[in-house]
Design an enzyme around this catalytic site. Structure first.
Site, PDB file in Angstrom:
ATOM      1  N   HIS A  96      35.174  25.238   3.837  1.00 56.95           N
ATOM      2  CA  HIS A  96      35.588  24.039   3.098  1.00 56.95           C
ATOM      3  C   HIS A  96      35.692  24.378   1.610  1.00 56.95           C
ATOM      4  O   HIS A  96      34.914  25.189   1.093  1.00 56.95           O
ATOM      5  CB  HIS A  96      34.568  22.921   3.326  1.00 56.95           C
ATOM      6  CG  HIS A  96      35.030  21.604   2.792  1.00 56.95           C
ATOM      7  ND1 HIS A  96      34.946  21.281   1.461  1.00 56.95           N
ATOM      8  CD2 HIS A  96      35.630  20.550   3.400  1.00 56.95           C
ATOM      9  CE1 HIS A  96      35.453  20.069   1.277  1.00 56.95           C
ATOM     10  NE2 HIS A  96      35.884  19.606   2.444  1.00 56.95           N
ATOM     11  N   GLU A 168      43.824  21.603   3.554  1.00 59.71           N
ATOM     12  CA  GLU A 168      43.201  20.676   2.619  1.00 59.71           C
ATOM     13  C   GLU A 168      43.522  21.113   1.192  1.00 59.71           C
ATOM     14  O   GLU A 168      42.799  21.959   0.622  1.00 59.71           O
ATOM     15  CB  GLU A 168      41.674  20.695   2.791  1.00 59.71           C
ATOM     16  CG  GLU A 168      41.199  20.180   4.124  1.00 59.71           C
ATOM     17  CD  GLU A 168      39.897  19.403   3.977  1.00 59.71           C
ATOM     18  OE1 GLU A 168      39.860  18.263   4.434  1.00 59.71           O
ATOM     19  OE2 GLU A 168      38.948  19.925   3.364  1.00 59.71           O
ATOM     20  N   GLY A 174      39.068  14.225  -2.395  1.00 57.43           N
ATOM     21  CA  GLY A 174      38.288  13.343  -3.268  1.00 57.43           C
ATOM     22  C   GLY A 174      39.056  12.719  -4.419  1.00 57.43           C
ATOM     23  O   GLY A 174      38.466  12.089  -5.293  1.00 57.43           O
ATOM     24  N   SER A 214      41.806  12.903   1.057  1.00 60.73           N
ATOM     25  CA  SER A 214      42.067  11.491   0.727  1.00 60.73           C
ATOM     26  C   SER A 214      42.770  10.709   1.837  1.00 60.73           C
ATOM     27  O   SER A 214      43.588   9.830   1.568  1.00 60.73           O
ATOM     28  CB  SER A 214      42.875  11.392  -0.574  1.00 60.73           C
ATOM     29  OG  SER A 214      42.150  11.924  -1.654  1.00 60.73           O
ATOM     30  N   GLY A 235      37.086  12.674   4.777  1.00 63.62           N
ATOM     31  CA  GLY A 235      35.832  12.787   4.023  1.00 63.62           C
ATOM     32  C   GLY A 235      35.224  11.418   3.788  1.00 63.62           C
ATOM     33  O   GLY A 235      34.587  10.840   4.672  1.00 63.62           O
TER      34      GLY A 235
END
Ligand code: PGA
Length: 253
Positions: A96, A168, A174, A214, A235
Site C-alpha cells: 500500500h 491506487e 485520501g 477516494s 479506505g
C-alpha cells in the site's frame, strides 16, 4: 466474474467498543442489501482479526493490511502469513502507498511478501500507483510497469489467478480527487500489457485488476463500472457500513 470490494480500515477502530459498534451497524445494513452484492473482503487492523472472524458471515471474507515475508522467528513486532491464515484471512493487502511512504517499503520487500503470501495460500492484493509529481512528469507508465514487474518477479504463473492488483494513484488516496474513467482504463491496459510480457496472455488474464482512491457511491460508475475494472478498494468509506454496502451493491449492477 464476480466483482470484489475490499474495505481497508487502516489504523481505525481504536477500541473494542468502536469495533463492536461497527459490527452492529454493519449487520443491520447488510440485511437490507441484495444477494447479488459483490465479493466483500474486510481488512481490519491485526488486533481485530479474530473478533471479525468470529462475527463474520460466510459471504464476508477477511484480509489483513500487511504481513512480513517470514513464517516465524525473531522479528519483533511483525506478523506472519501463518498467523493471518489461522486468524481466518484469505487475503492480504501488500505494498500500500502508505506503507511505501511512511515505512519505506520497497519493491524488493514487497516481492518477498507476495511470494510468501502465495506460498501460504493467501491472496495478495498488490497496490501500485504513481504520485502527483510522477504523473505530471509523464512517468505513470514507467513507474507502474516497474512496480508490477518487480513485485511479481519470480512468481509462478500458475499462481496468477490468486493475485489482485489494485491501481491506487497516490494523489487520489485520501484526497477526494479521482482520475477519469479513461485514465483508469489506460493504467488497466498498461498493467495487463506488463503482465502479458511477463507471463503470456493466457495466464496474465487471470489477474484481477481493481481501483482504489477516494471511492464512494457517487463516483463508483466513473472509477469502476465505466472503465470495466474488477472491483474497488475502499479506505475511509469502509468505516461507514451504509456507504460501503451501497458501493458493493452498485458495482454488481
Ligand atoms: P481512501 O483510501 O478511499 O480513503 O482514499 C483508499 C486506500 O488507501 O486504499
Amino acid at each position: 466474474m464476480e466483482k470484489i470490494i475490499v474495505g481497508n480500515f487502516k489504523m481505525n477502530l481504536t477500541s473494542i467498543q468502536e469495533r463492536d459498534h461497527y459490527f452492529e451497524l454493519f449487520s443491520k445494513e447488510i440485511s437490507g442489501t441484495g444477494k447479488d452484492s459483490a465479493e466483500i473482503i474486510l481488512c481490519p487492523p491485526f488486533v481485530h482479526l479474530e473478533a471479525f472472524n468470529k462475527w463474520r458471515k460466510k459471504n464476508i471474507k477477511l484480509g489483513a493490511q500487511n504481513m512480513f515475508s517470514e513464517k516465524s522467528g525473531s522479528f519483533t513486532g511483525e506478523i506472519s502469513p501463518l498467523m493471518l491464515k489461522s486468524s481466518g484471512c484469505e487475503y492480504v493487502i501488500l505494498g500500500h502507498s502508505e506503507r511505501r511512504r511512511f515505512f519505506c517499503e520497497n519493491d524488493g520487500e514487497i516481492n518477498l511478501k507476495v511470494i510468501s503470501a502465495l506460498k501460504q495460500d493467501l491472496y495478495p492484493i498488490l497496490c501500485v500507483g504513481e504520485t502527483k509529481i510522477q504523473r505530471e512528469n509523464e512517468e505513470t507508465s514507467s513507474i507502474i510497469g516497474n512496480q508490477v514487474e518487480r513485485a511479481l518477479s519470480k512468481v509462478s504463473r500458475n499462481k496468477l489467478e490468486n493475485i489482485v492488483i489494485a491501481y491506487e494513484p497516490v494523489w487520489s488516496v485520501g484526497s477526494d480527487i479521482i482520475p477519469t474513467s479513461n485514465e483508469i482504463m489506460e493504467v488497466k491496459l498498461l498493467i495487463k500489457k506488463t503482465l502479458f510480457n511477463m507471463f503470456g496472455k493466457k495466464y496474465a488474464e487471470k489477474v484481477r485488476i481493481i481501483y482504489g482512491g477516494s471511492v464512494n457511491s457517487k463516483n463508483i460508475r466513473q472509477v469502476c463500472v465505466d472503465p470495466g475494472i474488477d472491483g474497488v478498494l475502499v479506505g475511509r468509506e469502509s468505516l461507514n457500513p451504509h456507504e460501503f454496502l451501497r458501493v458493493a451493491d452498485l458495482i454488481s449492477k
